[in-house]
Design an enzyme around this catalytic site. Structure first.
Site, PDB file in Angstrom:
ATOM      1  CB  CYS A  31      67.333  24.055  54.351  1.00 25.74           C
ATOM      2  SG  CYS A  31      66.276  25.154  53.237  1.00 25.74           S
ATOM      3  CB  CYS A  34      68.583  27.429  53.912  1.00 26.37           C
ATOM      4  SG  CYS A  34      66.812  27.243  54.361  1.00 26.37           S
TER       5      CYS A  34
END
Length: 106
Positions: A31, A34
């Site tokens: 991600c 993230c």
């Protein structure tokens, strides 16, 4: 204080049973957003030490807890106080916004 890694096995002890509020960052290695917020969360963890614990749970390594609470998108940050989720924020944001949101919820 650095962020704390939590797992399905340690979630009860580290998050739900904590006397200090805990912000759990549900994330995954693949991600991009993230990874973008990870350094900011490390800094916020140091800046708000004693007021909040910032924990990180990799949803690919730990599938039970995210499934139980219904994580559908990441990064998802959920603030727990006294074992209960009290606030959440979905998606990446600049450090200042993340810290201001978190402080307003503490």
């Amino acid at each position: 204080m650095a962020t704390v890694k939590v797992t399905d096995a340690s979630f009860q002890r580290d998050v739900l049973d904590s006397e200090t509020p805990v912000l759990v960052d549900f994330w995954a290695d693949w991600c991009g957003p993230c990874k973008m917020i990870a350094p900011a969360l490390e800094e916020i963890s140091d800046e708000l030490a004693g007021k909040v614990v910032i924990a990180k749970m990799d949803i690919m390594e730990n599938t039970d807890t995210p499934a139980q609470i219904g994580v559908q998108s990441i990064p998802l940050m959920v603030l727990y106080k006294n074992g209960k989720p009290v606030a959440q924020r979905l998606g990446a944001a600049p450090k200042g916004q993340l810290k201001a949101w978190l402080e307003s919820e503490l």
